[in-house]
Motif scaffolding. Sequence first.
Motif, PDB file in Angstrom:
ATOM      1  N   VAL A   1       0.859  -1.176   0.000  1.00  0.00           N
ATOM      2  CA  VAL A   1       0.000   0.000   0.000  1.00  0.00           C
ATOM      3  C   VAL A   1       0.901   1.233   0.000  1.00  0.00           C
ATOM      4  O   VAL A   1       1.755   1.383   0.868  1.00  0.00           O
ATOM      5  CB  VAL A   1      -0.937   0.032   1.233  1.00  0.00           C
ATOM      6  CG1 VAL A   1      -1.816   1.267   1.200  1.00  0.00           C
ATOM      7  CG2 VAL A   1      -1.773  -1.231   1.303  1.00  0.00           C
ATOM      8  N   TYR A   2       0.707   2.092  -0.993  1.00  0.00           N
ATOM      9  CA  TYR A   2       1.504   3.308  -1.158  1.00  0.00           C
ATOM     10  C   TYR A   2       0.722   4.515  -0.659  1.00  0.00           C
ATOM     11  O   TYR A   2      -0.459   4.430  -0.411  1.00  0.00           O
ATOM     12  CB  TYR A   2       1.819   3.535  -2.641  1.00  0.00           C
ATOM     13  CG  TYR A   2       2.525   2.399  -3.300  1.00  0.00           C
ATOM     14  CD1 TYR A   2       3.906   2.403  -3.440  1.00  0.00           C
ATOM     15  CD2 TYR A   2       1.818   1.320  -3.806  1.00  0.00           C
ATOM     16  CE1 TYR A   2       4.561   1.361  -4.069  1.00  0.00           C
ATOM     17  CE2 TYR A   2       2.466   0.268  -4.433  1.00  0.00           C
ATOM     18  CZ  TYR A   2       3.833   0.297  -4.560  1.00  0.00           C
ATOM     19  OH  TYR A   2       4.468  -0.734  -5.174  1.00  0.00           O
ATOM     20  N   GLY A   3       1.411   5.636  -0.606  1.00  0.00           N
ATOM     21  CA  GLY A   3       0.742   6.884  -0.253  1.00  0.00           C
ATOM     22  C   GLY A   3       0.970   7.248   1.196  1.00  0.00           C
ATOM     23  O   GLY A   3       1.966   6.870   1.808  1.00  0.00           O
TER      24      GLY A   3
ATOM     25  N   SER B   1      -5.888   4.054  -4.255  1.00  0.00           N
ATOM     26  CA  SER B   1      -5.691   3.627  -5.646  1.00  0.00           C
ATOM     27  C   SER B   1      -4.284   3.086  -5.859  1.00  0.00           C
ATOM     28  O   SER B   1      -4.011   2.448  -6.862  1.00  0.00           O
ATOM     29  CB  SER B   1      -5.955   4.790  -6.598  1.00  0.00           C
ATOM     30  OG  SER B   1      -5.046   5.839  -6.332  1.00  0.00           O
ATOM     31  N   LYS B   2      -3.396   3.342  -4.934  1.00  0.00           N
ATOM     32  CA  LYS B   2      -2.015   2.895  -5.077  1.00  0.00           C
ATOM     33  C   LYS B   2      -1.777   1.630  -4.257  1.00  0.00           C
ATOM     34  O   LYS B   2      -1.172   1.664  -3.195  1.00  0.00           O
ATOM     35  CB  LYS B   2      -1.053   3.988  -4.639  1.00  0.00           C
ATOM     36  CG  LYS B   2      -1.058   5.193  -5.541  1.00  0.00           C
ATOM     37  CD  LYS B   2      -0.015   6.167  -5.091  1.00  0.00           C
ATOM     38  CE  LYS B   2       0.136   7.290  -6.093  1.00  0.00           C
ATOM     39  NZ  LYS B   2       1.247   8.164  -5.745  1.00  0.00           N
ATOM     40  N   VAL B   3      -2.276   0.520  -4.755  1.00  0.00           N
ATOM     41  CA  VAL B   3      -2.079  -0.758  -4.094  1.00  0.00           C
ATOM     42  C   VAL B   3      -1.562  -1.752  -5.121  1.00  0.00           C
ATOM     43  O   VAL B   3      -2.110  -1.868  -6.213  1.00  0.00           O
ATOM     44  CB  VAL B   3      -3.392  -1.291  -3.477  1.00  0.00           C
ATOM     45  CG1 VAL B   3      -3.186  -2.669  -2.870  1.00  0.00           C
ATOM     46  CG2 VAL B   3      -3.914  -0.340  -2.414  1.00  0.00           C
ATOM     47  N   ASP B   4      -0.506  -2.438  -4.778  1.00  0.00           N
ATOM     48  CA  ASP B   4       0.042  -3.488  -5.624  1.00  0.00           C
ATOM     49  C   ASP B   4      -0.304  -4.805  -4.959  1.00  0.00           C
ATOM     50  O   ASP B   4       0.112  -5.062  -3.835  1.00  0.00           O
ATOM     51  CB  ASP B   4       1.561  -3.321  -5.734  1.00  0.00           C
ATOM     52  CG  ASP B   4       2.225  -4.421  -6.544  1.00  0.00           C
ATOM     53  OD1 ASP B   4       1.540  -5.021  -7.392  1.00  0.00           O
ATOM     54  OD2 ASP B   4       3.419  -4.677  -6.324  1.00  0.00           O
ATOM     55  N   LEU B   5      -1.103  -5.624  -5.625  1.00  0.00           N
ATOM     56  CA  LEU B   5      -1.470  -6.928  -5.078  1.00  0.00           C
ATOM     57  C   LEU B   5      -0.936  -8.008  -6.002  1.00  0.00           C
ATOM     58  O   LEU B   5      -1.099  -7.928  -7.215  1.00  0.00           O
ATOM     59  CB  LEU B   5      -2.990  -7.080  -4.986  1.00  0.00           C
ATOM     60  CG  LEU B   5      -3.664  -6.298  -3.882  1.00  0.00           C
ATOM     61  CD1 LEU B   5      -5.156  -6.250  -4.100  1.00  0.00           C
ATOM     62  CD2 LEU B   5      -3.356  -6.901  -2.538  1.00  0.00           C
TER      63      LEU B   5
ATOM     64  N   GLY C   1       2.704  -6.660   3.130  1.00  0.00           N
ATOM     65  CA  GLY C   1       2.278  -7.804   3.901  1.00  0.00           C
ATOM     66  C   GLY C   1       1.794  -8.935   3.043  1.00  0.00           C
ATOM     67  O   GLY C   1       1.847  -8.888   1.807  1.00  0.00           O
ATOM     68  N   GLU C   2       1.325  -9.970   3.712  1.00  0.00           N
ATOM     69  CA  GLU C   2       0.782 -11.148   3.072  1.00  0.00           C
ATOM     70  C   GLU C   2      -0.492 -11.554   3.793  1.00  0.00           C
ATOM     71  O   GLU C   2      -0.626 -11.348   5.001  1.00  0.00           O
ATOM     72  CB  GLU C   2       1.775 -12.307   3.129  1.00  0.00           C
ATOM     73  CG  GLU C   2       3.060 -12.021   2.395  1.00  0.00           C
ATOM     74  CD  GLU C   2       4.075 -13.146   2.511  1.00  0.00           C
ATOM     75  OE1 GLU C   2       4.591 -13.557   1.481  1.00  0.00           O
ATOM     76  OE2 GLU C   2       4.337 -13.599   3.639  1.00  0.00           O
TER      77      GLU C   2
END
Length: 118
Positions: free
Chosen positions: A18-20, A75-79, A54-55
């Motif tokens: 999670v960014y930002g 909106s800045k989430v890398d999954l 995290g996981e």
Amino acid sequence: QQEGWKMTDRFIGFRYEVYGNVKDIGIREKIKEKADKLACFGWARYSPQNTVVGEVRCNKNAGKVMKGWIKSMTSKVDLKEYDDTKIKLHFSHFKIIFDGRETCFRDEPHRCDQFKEK
């Protein structure tokens, strides 16, 4: 193996970043609270890049809810979802890993400097 009996038929495992603006707003605690409600396990921590990584591992239905909920935070989430559902650190519940503990992996989004290509 009969359909429905494999781990991948029943569980989902994924990593996230999670960014930002993630510091001092309780994102790790909110993720843990949601994971506990959905009976998911895994972990969350601040990264050296000022993100939350995290996981998570859950049954497939709860995993879909958890994944959607994390994505809705910003909106800045890398999954990244893993077909084998394996996660790197195993806990029997969801844990917040506090600053100071080194959690280092070879692959993104948790890659440590020592594993980055030079």
